[in-house]
Write a protein that holds these residues in place. Structure first.
Motif, PDB file in Angstrom:
ATOM      1  N   THR A   1     -12.746  -8.856   8.887  1.00 20.56           N
ATOM      2  CA  THR A   1     -12.014  -8.616   7.970  1.00 20.56           C
ATOM      3  C   THR A   1     -11.906  -8.025   7.185  1.00 20.56           C
ATOM      4  OG1 THR A   1     -12.604 -11.165   7.817  1.00 20.56           O
ATOM      5  CG2 THR A   1     -12.673 -10.318   6.119  1.00 20.56           C
ATOM      6  N   GLU A   2     -12.824  -6.752   7.378  1.00 21.26           N
ATOM      7  CA  GLU A   2     -13.226  -5.374   6.690  1.00 21.26           C
ATOM      8  C   GLU A   2     -11.969  -4.654   6.793  1.00 21.26           C
ATOM      9  OE1 GLU A   2     -14.443  -2.939   4.555  1.00 21.26           O
ATOM     10  OE2 GLU A   2     -14.804  -4.200   4.647  1.00 21.26           O
ATOM     11  N   ALA A   3     -11.746  -4.635   7.728  1.00 28.42           N
ATOM     12  CA  ALA A   3     -10.253  -3.713   8.326  1.00 28.42           C
ATOM     13  C   ALA A   3      -9.411  -4.591   7.744  1.00 28.42           C
ATOM     14  CB  ALA A   3     -10.164  -4.518  10.166  1.00 28.42           C
ATOM     15  N   LYS A   4      -8.670  -5.914   7.591  1.00 23.32           N
ATOM     16  CA  LYS A   4      -7.802  -6.396   7.074  1.00 23.32           C
ATOM     17  C   LYS A   4      -8.053  -5.736   5.149  1.00 23.32           C
ATOM     18  CE  LYS A   4      -6.416 -10.457   8.706  1.00 23.32           C
ATOM     19  NZ  LYS A   4      -6.081 -11.704   8.254  1.00 23.32           N
ATOM     20  N   ALA A   5      -8.828  -5.947   4.654  1.00 20.77           N
ATOM     21  CA  ALA A   5      -9.384  -5.853   3.544  1.00 20.77           C
ATOM     22  C   ALA A   5      -8.172  -4.460   3.257  1.00 20.77           C
ATOM     23  CB  ALA A   5     -10.572  -6.140   3.340  1.00 20.77           C
ATOM     24  N   ARG A   6      -9.077  -3.203   4.004  1.00 19.53           N
ATOM     25  CA  ARG A   6      -8.673  -1.807   3.885  1.00 19.53           C
ATOM     26  C   ARG A   6      -7.260  -1.809   3.832  1.00 19.53           C
ATOM     27  NH1 ARG A   6     -13.298   1.420   2.173  1.00 19.53           N
ATOM     28  NH2 ARG A   6     -14.581   0.464   3.161  1.00 19.53           N
ATOM     29  N   LEU A   7      -6.880  -2.297   4.945  1.00 19.41           N
ATOM     30  CA  LEU A   7      -5.268  -2.199   5.232  1.00 19.41           C
ATOM     31  C   LEU A   7      -4.246  -3.212   3.888  1.00 19.41           C
ATOM     32  CD1 LEU A   7      -5.687  -3.629   8.870  1.00 19.41           C
ATOM     33  CD2 LEU A   7      -4.749  -1.042   7.461  1.00 19.41           C
ATOM     34  N   TYR A   8      -5.274  -4.201   3.047  1.00 16.43           N
ATOM     35  CA  TYR A   8      -4.296  -4.738   2.332  1.00 16.43           C
ATOM     36  C   TYR A   8      -4.378  -3.766   0.877  1.00 16.43           C
ATOM     37  CZ  TYR A   8      -4.143  -9.456   4.477  1.00 16.43           C
ATOM     38  OH  TYR A   8      -3.231 -10.535   5.195  1.00 16.43           O
ATOM     39  N   ASP A   9      -5.654  -3.287   0.676  1.00 12.59           N
ATOM     40  CA  ASP A   9      -5.680  -2.188   0.003  1.00 12.59           C
ATOM     41  C   ASP A   9      -5.126  -1.249  -0.276  1.00 12.59           C
ATOM     42  OD1 ASP A   9      -7.646  -4.363  -1.144  1.00 12.59           O
ATOM     43  OD2 ASP A   9      -9.549  -2.813  -0.764  1.00 12.59           O
ATOM     44  N   HIS A  10      -4.780  -0.096   0.951  1.00 15.59           N
ATOM     45  CA  HIS A  10      -3.751   0.771   1.360  1.00 15.59           C
ATOM     46  C   HIS A  10      -2.315   0.212   0.971  1.00 15.59           C
ATOM     47  CE1 HIS A  10      -2.629   4.315   2.783  1.00 15.59           C
ATOM     48  NE2 HIS A  10      -1.790   4.044   3.630  1.00 15.59           N
ATOM     49  N   PHE A  11      -2.243  -0.526   1.132  1.00 14.30           N
ATOM     50  CA  PHE A  11      -0.333  -1.120   0.990  1.00 14.30           C
ATOM     51  C   PHE A  11      -0.391  -1.763   0.044  1.00 14.30           C
ATOM     52  CE2 PHE A  11      -0.634  -0.056   5.933  1.00 14.30           C
ATOM     53  CZ  PHE A  11       0.079   0.692   6.003  1.00 14.30           C
ATOM     54  N   GLY A  12      -1.027  -1.889  -0.986  1.00 13.83           N
ATOM     55  CA  GLY A  12      -1.083  -2.569  -2.024  1.00 13.83           C
ATOM     56  C   GLY A  12      -0.404  -3.670  -2.221  1.00 13.83           C
ATOM     57  N   ILE A  13      -0.832  -4.275  -0.730  1.00 14.32           N
ATOM     58  CA  ILE A  13      -0.657  -6.066  -1.029  1.00 14.32           C
ATOM     59  C   ILE A  13      -1.451  -7.036  -1.925  1.00 14.32           C
ATOM     60  CG2 ILE A  13      -0.314  -8.054   0.998  1.00 14.32           C
ATOM     61  CD1 ILE A  13       0.442  -6.142   2.535  1.00 14.32           C
ATOM     62  N   LYS A  14      -1.462  -7.797  -2.152  1.00 11.60           N
ATOM     63  CA  LYS A  14      -2.309  -8.216  -3.566  1.00 11.60           C
ATOM     64  C   LYS A  14      -2.767  -9.695  -2.811  1.00 11.60           C
ATOM     65  CE  LYS A  14      -1.314  -5.155  -6.927  1.00 11.60           C
ATOM     66  NZ  LYS A  14      -1.714  -4.312  -6.590  1.00 11.60           N
ATOM     67  N   ASP A  15      -2.213 -10.065  -2.131  1.00  9.36           N
ATOM     68  CA  ASP A  15      -2.982 -11.427  -1.540  1.00  9.36           C
ATOM     69  C   ASP A  15      -3.567 -11.391  -0.138  1.00  9.36           C
ATOM     70  OD1 ASP A  15      -0.290 -11.375  -0.002  1.00  9.36           O
ATOM     71  OD2 ASP A  15       1.086 -12.925  -1.223  1.00  9.36           O
ATOM     72  N   PHE A  16      -3.916 -12.694   0.301  1.00 12.72           N
ATOM     73  CA  PHE A  16      -4.262 -12.321   2.072  1.00 12.72           C
ATOM     74  C   PHE A  16      -3.100 -12.526   2.985  1.00 12.72           C
ATOM     75  CE2 PHE A  16      -7.761 -11.183  -0.782  1.00 12.72           C
ATOM     76  CZ  PHE A  16      -8.151 -10.140  -0.613  1.00 12.72           C
ATOM     77  N   ASP A  17      -1.752 -12.680   2.922  1.00 11.80           N
ATOM     78  CA  ASP A  17      -0.945 -12.701   3.706  1.00 11.80           C
ATOM     79  C   ASP A  17      -1.311 -12.159   5.283  1.00 11.80           C
ATOM     80  OD1 ASP A  17       0.957 -14.301   5.631  1.00 11.80           O
ATOM     81  OD2 ASP A  17       2.523 -14.786   4.037  1.00 11.80           O
TER      82      ASP A  17
END
Length: 79
Positions: free
Chosen positions: A39-55
């Motif tokens: 979950t932490e890894a995915k959250a960092r990737l979402y933040d980095h790539f500017g993805i606003k939802d968790f799909d």
């Protein structure tokens, strides 16, 4: 998580590590704490790539550029 800290100064080194954590820990036992790491890894990737939802499916293309093949989830796939 160390890879998350590296994102600030060397994202090209951290992204493959985070991507592998997401992929490799996909089917591990959540009772051992692996879900929190993933979950932490995915959250960092979402933040980095500017993805606003968790799909998770929205991370497939960005990670492919770093050699990470993230499996597609059914519609609404998330954390």
């Amino acid at each position: 998580m160390a890879a998350g800290q590296v994102m600030a100064w060397a994202p090209d080194k951290a992204i493959p590590v985070l991507g592998k954590l997401v992929v490799e820990w996909l089917r591990k036992d959540p009772r051992k704490g692996y879900v929190a790491v993933r979950t932490e890894a995915k959250a960092r990737l979402y933040d980095h790539f500017g993805i606003k939802d968790f799909d998770q499916n929205k991370l497939i293309e960005p990670l492919k550029a770093f050699g990470i093949n993230l499996p597609r989830q059914p519609e609404g796939g998330s954390f």
